[in-house]
Write an enzyme that holds these catalytic residues in place. Structure first.
Site, PDB file in Angstrom:
ATOM      1  N   LYS A 155      -4.304  -9.051  -4.254  1.00  0.00           N
ATOM      2  CA  LYS A 155      -4.720  -8.763  -2.884  1.00  0.00           C
ATOM      3  C   LYS A 155      -6.150  -8.261  -2.911  1.00  0.00           C
ATOM      4  O   LYS A 155      -6.455  -7.299  -3.628  1.00  0.00           O
ATOM      5  CB  LYS A 155      -3.804  -7.721  -2.235  1.00  0.00           C
ATOM      6  CG  LYS A 155      -4.254  -7.334  -0.809  1.00  0.00           C
ATOM      7  CD  LYS A 155      -3.223  -6.463  -0.101  1.00  0.00           C
ATOM      8  CE  LYS A 155      -3.778  -5.932   1.228  1.00  0.00           C
ATOM      9  NZ  LYS A 155      -2.827  -5.033   1.908  1.00  0.00           N
ATOM     10  N   LYS A 210      -4.204  -4.943  -6.330  1.00  0.00           N
ATOM     11  CA  LYS A 210      -5.044  -4.962  -5.136  1.00  0.00           C
ATOM     12  C   LYS A 210      -6.354  -4.263  -5.435  1.00  0.00           C
ATOM     13  O   LYS A 210      -6.381  -3.254  -6.136  1.00  0.00           O
ATOM     14  CB  LYS A 210      -4.271  -4.269  -3.999  1.00  0.00           C
ATOM     15  CG  LYS A 210      -5.063  -4.057  -2.717  1.00  0.00           C
ATOM     16  CD  LYS A 210      -4.151  -3.465  -1.620  1.00  0.00           C
ATOM     17  CE  LYS A 210      -4.958  -2.978  -0.427  1.00  0.00           C
ATOM     18  NZ  LYS A 210      -4.119  -2.297   0.580  1.00  0.00           N
ATOM     19  N   ASP A 263       1.904  -0.368  -0.444  1.00  0.00           N
ATOM     20  CA  ASP A 263       0.573  -0.433  -1.054  1.00  0.00           C
ATOM     21  C   ASP A 263       0.241   0.955  -1.598  1.00  0.00           C
ATOM     22  O   ASP A 263      -0.181   1.838  -0.859  1.00  0.00           O
ATOM     23  CB  ASP A 263      -0.488  -0.838  -0.015  1.00  0.00           C
ATOM     24  CG  ASP A 263      -0.393  -2.314   0.386  1.00  0.00           C
ATOM     25  OD1 ASP A 263       0.735  -2.852   0.399  1.00  0.00           O
ATOM     26  OD2 ASP A 263      -1.444  -2.918   0.685  1.00  0.00           O
TER      27      ASP A 263
END
Lengths: 478, 292
Positions: B228, B192, B129
């Site tokens: 996400k 995300k 991430d």
């Protein structure tokens, strides 16, 4: 992995529906002198909901006399601040009973519960709240030095697409100004107007201040022609509006008409595309397209036509058609068999004239009146589906190349109720908006309403305004 | 022409989707799906080996007495705790995700940021991430943001790369859309919303914008990128709304842990409580579920 099928989510509130409804005259429920009753049905399943009294000419006369008496004796004489309290009381009662009213509106009219719950009923209450506040400030609606005086007895005839809301638009300003009212709801959707009569009764308004007569076109005609009615306010079809205007020509009667439309919804190539698609969907599929200001004529800049069609086709498949009482339903039932027949006939004409039909693919319920969300591509200005009001979930898509061509095509209609414009460029938005011959122009949005904002038409869409201070003046003597 | 976003209609659309009524059987299915899509997260300065191990135990088996509840998708930790998580999750289906590129601000030298990624991968991370450099993005250096994503993706190879846009710092929906498009073009496997470390985290309208970007990109290129949402997702109602947004914007094909993740820590507890309520009709108190 898992699909997220939405389980049925029916609204479970059960509204009180009587087996029989009389007429609401002089503060009481009375049997019709016509001695006739008619059935009112749920268009989503064709079940009969109740029997409703039919008001004939004698009933109209009785109601008008009761309204006259209430006008002379109580309502026009009452201190404005006191009048305001009664109007506030109606607003509060609508709010308190909002869930029940929403269910009733949906059962009788076919519209999705999410719309009656989130739009029709709250906006109805908002109109009563808004005009209640005006009742003791009427001189501010007048030119300096002019006295604010009521007109008298108002005959108000409302349509079936927003039954309670249209009644609220008309009754609230009339009462705030000191007028009394005879209301004629649409033949197919009387139940929320009758619930409103109950609210008026419980709010203890002086008898005769608001009268509700159920019936059909002949009832409305008797009201229009009654010599002791001072003002007619009508919302409905252009055809009936023209007949009303002919009927009262030369008589001392005030008139406001809010009629049909064939609104242009213009999308430029620099528009925020996903939101424009939402605006298009809202503009034409809200309330199954039973909206006089619906954005039923989509004018798309030629270079983004294909992109819009792809996006709209995809979006159509996510619309949920079905039981109007299900909280997840987006498209409910068409209001009546007659309206369904009219939609089918016009769609047939579109196919015959060479346009291409795209529809959401879904099974229609076996019973009830349903029509899938639809649009036509390849529509020409000369096609019937580009000129006539369909009043159903059917959009006609046309193209243009330049802003001026968009303006010309948008205005090329006998109607002029509303228009919509989508572009990210403010200057273009203003340039086009000020050239629209339409009562309301929405920029980068559609179907947005507020009691403080006037609404009304140009040309064959009618005249007079409802909402805001402009709407108030329609109920004050000149 | 870059895609633009109109805030008023976007928020109206997100508001309408948030009003979908997800009840009974669909609520049960939705809760199970939400659990399966969770990146169970701990990203605090006080994180320790013990804390990560207990989180991992919960990730594998969220509730002993609810056997229908699946494992979560991944556990998300700082790079220095990746090895611990990897060990604790051995033999399970739960993946280890590591934040990287000088999470959460991203404000280290480019070399340090890339080394951060390499270290996480060396320690055994299955997913990365990364954060984008918002300073660079907001000062118009789109190219350098793009290049860094490309560079990180090259290091990741087959490993899943999630690109954190930190939407709460971007200032407008237009910018969020532009950042989404940039990350998609640069090769992100997932885009995300947030780090969870700034005032505004994931919101419904932001999720709609990012879904629209993913959908348009998939239509254009055929490549399916995931979403996400992270930060501030605490309740079942919120989680179900995100599922609805994905369902109605991207379609059912995106309702899998491969394409949708919920980054959260306390959400799992509420999902379990609501799940039991659906089954039994009663709410058990929070103390009937493990707190980790």
């Amino acid at each position: 992995m898992t699909s997220l099928e939405y389980a049925p989510a029916p609204e479970t509130t059960k509204p009180q529906i009587r087996e029989h409804y009389g007429l609401f005259v002089a503060g009481n429920w009375v049997a019709p002198q016509s001695e006739r009753y008619f059935d009112t049905v749920d268009p989503s399943n064709e079940n009969v909901l109740a029997k409703v009294a039919y008001a004939g000419a004698a009933d109209v006369d009785r109601a008008v006399r009761s309204a006259r008496k209430a006008y002379e004796k109580y309502w026009s004489k009452m201190k404005p601040a006191e009048r305001a309290k009664y109007v506030f009381r109606i607003a509060r009662a609508i709010t308190e009973r909002s869930r029940e009213l929403a269910v009733l509106e949906t059962m009788n009219g076919g519209k999705p519960i999410k719309e009656s719950r989130d739009f029709d009923i709250p906006t109805s209450a908002a109109h009563f709240f808004y005009y209640a506040g005006w009742a003791d400030k009427l001189e501010w609606a007048m030119r300096a030095g002019r006295e604010a005086r009521p007109i008298g007895v108002c005959g108000q005839i409302v349509p079936w697409n927003f039954p309670l809301l249209m009644a609220a638009w008309k009754i609230a300003p009339a009462l705030a100004c000191g007028n009394t009212v005879v209301l004629k709801p649409a033949e197919t959707t009387p139940l929320t107007a009758l619930a409103l009569a109950q609210i008026v009764q419980e709010a203890d308004l002086p008898p005769g201040t608001v009268n509700v007569l159920t019936g059909d076109g002949a009832t409305g005609a008797a009201l229009v022609e009654h010599p002791d009615v001072d003002k007619i306010a009508f919302t409905g079809s252009t055809e009936v509006g023209k007949a009303i205007r002919r009927a009262i020509a030369g008589k001392k009667k005030r008139l406001t008409l809010e009629l049909g439309g064939k609104a242009a919804h213009i999308v430029f190539d620099d528009a925020p595309m996903d939101q424009a698609v939402e605006g298009i969907v809202n503009g034409i599929y809200f309330n199954q397209g039973h909206v006089c200001c619906a954005g039923s004529r989509l004018l798309v800049q030629e270079n983004v036509h294909d992109e819009i069609v792809v996006r709209l086709t995809e979006r159509l498949q996510t619309l949920r058609l079905g039981d109007p009482l299900d909280k997840n339903t987006d498209i409910g039932a068409v209001n009546s068999k007659a309206q369904l027949d009219k939609i089918r006939e016009l769609v047939r004409s579109g196919i015959d004239q060479g346009a291409t039909l795209v529809q959401q693919s879904c099974a229609l319920p076996e019973r009830g009146y349903y029509f899938p969300a639809s649009f036509f591509t390849g529509v020409q200005q000369s096609h019937r589906i580009a000129r006539e009001e369909i009043f159903g979930p059917v959009l006609s898509i046309l193209t243009f190349r330049t802003p001026d061509e968009a303006i010309e095509k948008a205005n090329n209609t006998p109607y002029g109720l509303s228009a919509g414009i989508w572009t990210d460029k403010g200057s273009k938005n203003m340039y086009v908006a000020e050239r629209m011959r339409a009562g309301v122009v929405w920029c980068n949005t559609f179907n947005l309403f507020d009691p403080s904002s006037p609404f009304g038409g140009y040309r064959e869409s009618g005249f007079g305004r409802e909402g805001g201070v402009h709407g108030l003046r329609e109920y004050l003597a000149h | 022409m870059p895609a633009t976003v109109d805030a008023v209609m976007l928020e109206a659309r997100a508001g309408a989707l948030a009003k979908r009524s997800i009840k009974t059987t669909s609520k049960i299915a939705g809760i199970r799906l939400a659990v399966a899509c969770i990146d169970l997260t701990t990203l605090e300065g006080k994180d320790s080996e013990g804390r990560v191990r207990s989180l991992c135990a919960k990730a594998i088996r969220p509730a002993q007495h609810l056997p229908d509840i699946p494992s979560v998708a991944a556990v998300c930790v700082y790079p220095s705790l990746v090895a611990v998580a990897k060990d604790a999750l051995r033999g399970s289906s739960v993946l280890v995700a590591s934040v990287a590129t000088a999470f959460p601000s991203g404000l280290s030298s480019p070399a340090v940021r890339l080394d951060d990624v390499r270290a996480a991968i060396a320690a055994g991370a299955d997913e990365i991430d990364m954060v984008i450099d918002r300073g660079a993005f907001l000062s118009g250096k789109d190219r350098s943001v793009y290049d860094e994503i490309v560079a990180v993706k090259r290091i990741c190879g087959e490993l899943h790369l999630k690109v954190i846009l930190e939407t709460g710092e971007l200032g407008s929906y237009d910018a969020i859309r532009r950042a989404s498009d940039l990350a998609l073009e640069a090769g992100a496997d997932v885009i995300k919303t947030s780090t969870g470390k700034v005032g505004t985290n994931a919101t419904f309208p932001v999720a709609v914008v990012m879904c629209e970007a993913i959908r348009d990109y998939a239509r254009r290129t055929g490549r399916a990128v995931g979403l996400k949402v992270a930060g501030g997702v605490r309740t079942t109602k919120q989680a179900l709304t995100y599922l609805v947004i994905v369902n109605e914007t991207l379609g059912e094909a995106w309702l899998t842990p491969e394409r949708f993740r919920l980054g959260a820590s306390s959400l799992l507890d509420d999902l379990l409580m609501q799940y039991e309520k659906q089954l039994t009709g009663n709410y058990a108190g929070p103390d009937y579920f493990p707190k980790d």
